[in-house]
Design a protein around this motif. Structure first.
Motif, PDB file in Angstrom:
ATOM      1  N   UNK A 191      -3.311  -8.545 -28.541  1.00 50.22           N
ATOM      2  CA  UNK A 191      -3.357  -7.572 -27.443  1.00 50.22           C
ATOM      3  C   UNK A 191      -2.171  -7.757 -26.505  1.00 50.22           C
ATOM      4  N   UNK A 192      -1.879  -9.011 -26.170  1.00 48.96           N
ATOM      5  CA  UNK A 192      -0.735  -9.288 -25.302  1.00 48.96           C
ATOM      6  C   UNK A 192       0.579  -8.910 -25.948  1.00 48.96           C
ATOM      7  N   UNK A 193       0.706  -9.234 -27.238  1.00 50.38           N
ATOM      8  CA  UNK A 193       1.948  -8.942 -27.969  1.00 50.38           C
ATOM      9  C   UNK A 193       2.222  -7.446 -28.016  1.00 50.38           C
ATOM     10  N   UNK A 194       1.199  -6.648 -28.306  1.00 52.68           N
ATOM     11  CA  UNK A 194       1.397  -5.203 -28.461  1.00 52.68           C
ATOM     12  C   UNK A 194       1.948  -4.581 -27.184  1.00 52.68           C
ATOM     13  N   UNK A 195       1.445  -5.022 -26.031  1.00 47.27           N
ATOM     14  CA  UNK A 195       1.869  -4.438 -24.755  1.00 47.27           C
ATOM     15  C   UNK A 195       3.257  -4.934 -24.356  1.00 47.27           C
ATOM     16  N   UNK A 196       3.501  -6.237 -24.482  1.00 47.41           N
ATOM     17  CA  UNK A 196       4.805  -6.790 -24.091  1.00 47.41           C
ATOM     18  C   UNK A 196       5.930  -6.278 -24.993  1.00 47.41           C
ATOM     19  N   UNK A 197       5.658  -6.173 -26.278  1.00 46.68           N
ATOM     20  CA  UNK A 197       6.671  -5.656 -27.208  1.00 46.68           C
ATOM     21  C   UNK A 197       6.988  -4.202 -26.870  1.00 46.68           C
ATOM     22  N   UNK A 198       5.949  -3.396 -26.632  1.00 48.73           N
ATOM     23  CA  UNK A 198       6.158  -1.976 -26.303  1.00 48.73           C
ATOM     24  C   UNK A 198       6.968  -1.823 -25.017  1.00 48.73           C
ATOM     25  N   UNK A 199       6.631  -2.613 -23.983  1.00 46.00           N
ATOM     26  CA  UNK A 199       7.350  -2.512 -22.710  1.00 46.00           C
ATOM     27  C   UNK A 199       8.810  -2.917 -22.868  1.00 46.00           C
ATOM     28  N   UNK A 200       9.071  -3.978 -23.627  1.00 44.82           N
ATOM     29  CA  UNK A 200      10.451  -4.430 -23.840  1.00 44.82           C
ATOM     30  C   UNK A 200      11.263  -3.423 -24.645  1.00 44.82           C
ATOM     31  N   UNK A 201      10.636  -2.807 -25.642  1.00 45.78           N
ATOM     32  CA  UNK A 201      11.339  -1.779 -26.419  1.00 45.78           C
ATOM     33  C   UNK A 201      11.674  -0.580 -25.541  1.00 45.78           C
ATOM     34  N   UNK A 260       3.269 -16.986 -20.895  1.00 49.18           N
ATOM     35  CA  UNK A 260       2.484 -16.614 -19.708  1.00 49.18           C
ATOM     36  C   UNK A 260       2.063 -15.144 -19.781  1.00 49.18           C
ATOM     37  N   UNK A 261       3.016 -14.269 -20.164  1.00 54.74           N
ATOM     38  CA  UNK A 261       2.714 -12.846 -20.282  1.00 54.74           C
ATOM     39  C   UNK A 261       1.660 -12.563 -21.336  1.00 54.74           C
ATOM     40  N   UNK A 262       1.788 -13.214 -22.500  1.00 53.87           N
ATOM     41  CA  UNK A 262       0.814 -13.035 -23.587  1.00 53.87           C
ATOM     42  C   UNK A 262      -0.592 -13.430 -23.144  1.00 53.87           C
ATOM     43  N   UNK A 263      -0.691 -14.556 -22.431  1.00 63.63           N
ATOM     44  CA  UNK A 263      -1.997 -15.050 -21.989  1.00 63.63           C
ATOM     45  C   UNK A 263      -2.567 -14.202 -20.860  1.00 63.63           C
ATOM     46  N   UNK A 264      -1.688 -13.741 -19.943  1.00 66.38           N
ATOM     47  CA  UNK A 264      -2.152 -12.917 -18.825  1.00 66.38           C
ATOM     48  C   UNK A 264      -2.786 -11.614 -19.299  1.00 66.38           C
ATOM     49  N   UNK A 265      -2.263 -11.059 -20.368  1.00 68.39           N
ATOM     50  CA  UNK A 265      -2.838  -9.823 -20.921  1.00 68.39           C
ATOM     51  C   UNK A 265      -3.996 -10.141 -21.853  1.00 68.39           C
ATOM     52  N   UNK A 266      -3.779 -11.126 -22.718  1.00 70.01           N
ATOM     53  CA  UNK A 266      -4.713 -11.378 -23.806  1.00 70.01           C
ATOM     54  C   UNK A 266      -6.033 -11.987 -23.416  1.00 70.01           C
TER      55      UNK A 266
END
Length: 454
Positions: free
Chosen positions: A66-76, A234-240
């Motif tokens: 869940x964290x990866x999907x959001x952070x990857x999308x925002x960075x792209x 930190x970002x992955x854990x904050x979302x996930x």
């Protein structure tokens, strides 16, 4: 993926492959059970109990994905493909180590865990065998979830759909050989089904990994597999973690409500199972629209296009409400025929028809939550939906289910009233949160700052 490609993403192009993929998971997820029913009822029960345990474990893997999907999308969206690649590799690594630990626990303590489930002695041997094999290699499923989530964030939802189709075909063919033993193949029963499940998953994972390396245009720095950046973790854990907590809370609240329904008798339990099986097909549309919107909004937030993100959520919500309401009406219109597929019991069909009638009120409320909550998460606003969600699940859904269902003796009608109150209350809160635009300040990545800001 470059910015030009990002702009070409549309809700429909993203959503229909997600819809097909989830539908396949629903239809084929029980393939082991359905095919085993031709072999042995005991085997079906053994695999069913094992899968109950494994489904809880799989929810725990979802937090990194869940964290990866959001952070990857925002960075792209922020035109930072290298950072997106680093986060992708870090998330795969994190979920591998975490899931390996859980795999070892499931393998080493399978008998103890199944013992806690109060499993009948005659089922223990087969259930333990299945748990040892599927549970021991459950880390492969964690990796599939993570890589699939990343690929969707890159916009390649068709890729994960095709791999899912291939995995399911392999699984069914393999099950046929180990259960029915054609051409002199040995009949291996539960053990064979377990090996087939893991083999098809492993092949699927390897293919997904190759696709990810290709689709990311080789911008995956594999050094990030061992060298983590603090801000990324930190970002992955904050979302996930909040997302996983909400899902676990939902599962626990549903178990509590099932406990109440069990007190209403066998007919009530059976009716609930059949009606919720049908409702899942209605829900599919909102789930797919919610996930597709999350990808688009994540890209828009990363690009700093706040107005487009705001409008995308509202538009997606309207689409989801219209489709889910229409589907609920269609399902009610054919409710007697649909319920007749499962049973000939008039009491179950009559009660089921009533529940499908009031599902017409329930489904639009669920559309609110699936679309707006996914949108809030995509924008980086992850804590608010979890706090409201957990409070409503237990304060409204569970409490009202007891009050209306047990105390006022309304039975399943009371439980469905509780579901409606919970979904609509949460939906109103979520829409209010989205309209407030508080989420604008909560993005993890923006094009302007070119860095993690939270």
């Amino acid at each position: 993926m470059n910015q030009t490609e990002t702009k070409k993403l549309s809700l429909f192009a993203l959503t229909w492959p997600i819809f097909i993929e989830i539908l396949l998971h629903m239809l084929m997820g029980n393939a082991d059970t359905l095919m085993l029913s031709q072999y042995s009822d005991h085997s079906v029960a053994a695999v069913g109990v094992s899968n109950q345990v494994l489904s809880v474990v799989i929810v725990m893997f979802g937090f990194v994905a869940a964290g990866a999907s959001i952070l990857v999308a925002q960075n792209l969206g922020a035109e930072q493909p290298k950072t997106a690649g680093k986060i992708a590799v870090t998330s795969i690594s994190l979920n591998l180590w975490f899931s390996l630990g859980l795999s070892i626990i499931l393998f080493a303590f399978s008998d103890f865990i199944l013992g806690l489930m109060d499993l009948p002695v005659e089922l223990m041997n087969e259930a333990s065998t299945y748990m040892n094999i599927v549970g021991g290699f459950i880390f492969v499923q964690a990796l599939i979830m993570t890589v699939s989530a990343i690929l969707r964030s890159y916009g390649f939802t068709k890729d994960t759909m095709f791999v899912t189709i291939g995995m399911n075909i392999l699984n069914v063919i393999g099950n046929y050989f180990v259960i029915f033993g054609p051409f002199g193949f040995p009949v291996l029963g539960v053990e064979g089904v377990a090996y087939v499940t893991m083999l098809s998953r492993f092949i699927g994972f390897v293919i997904l990994l190759f696709i990810l390396a290709w689709r990311s245009e080789r911008q995956l720095p594999f050094s990030s597999f061992f060298r983590y950046e603090k801000s990324h973790v930190k970002g992955l854990l904050q979302i996930g973690i909040p997302s996983a907590g909400e899902q676990l809370s939902y599962n626990a609240s549903q178990m509590a409500i099932t406990y109440f329904i069990a007190q209403m008798g066998t007919i009530a339990i059976t009716t609930k199972v059949y009606v919720q099986n049908l409702m899942m097909f209605i829900l599919l549309f909102s789930i797919a629209i919610g996930q597709g919107s999350q990808i688009l909004i994540g890209h828009m937030i990363g690009a700093g296009d706040i107005e487009s993100a705001y409008k995308r959520c509202i538009k997606s919500l309207k689409i989801a409400i219209v489709i889910s309401t229409l589907m609920a009406i269609i399902f009610y219109s054919f409710s007697s025929q649909l319920l007749g597929i499962f049973t000939n019991d008039e009491a179950i069909i009559e009660q089921g028809m009533l529940l499908l009638l009031i599902t017409i009120i329930l489904e639009p409320g669920r559309a609110f939550n699936l679309v707006v909550i996914n949108s809030l998460r995509a924008a980086g606003d992850v804590k608010f939906p979890v706090v409201i969600g957990i409070a409503s699940m237990w304060g409204v859904s569970v409490t009202f289910a007891w009050f209306f269902g047990i105390f006022l003796d309304l039975g399943l009608l009371g439980v469905w009233i509780a579901f409606i109150a919970d979904e609509w209350l949460r939906g109103v809160f979520m829409l209010g949160r989205w309209r407030s635009r508080i989420w604008v300040k909560k993005a993890f990545v923006t094009k302007e700052t070119q860095s993690v800001v939270k």
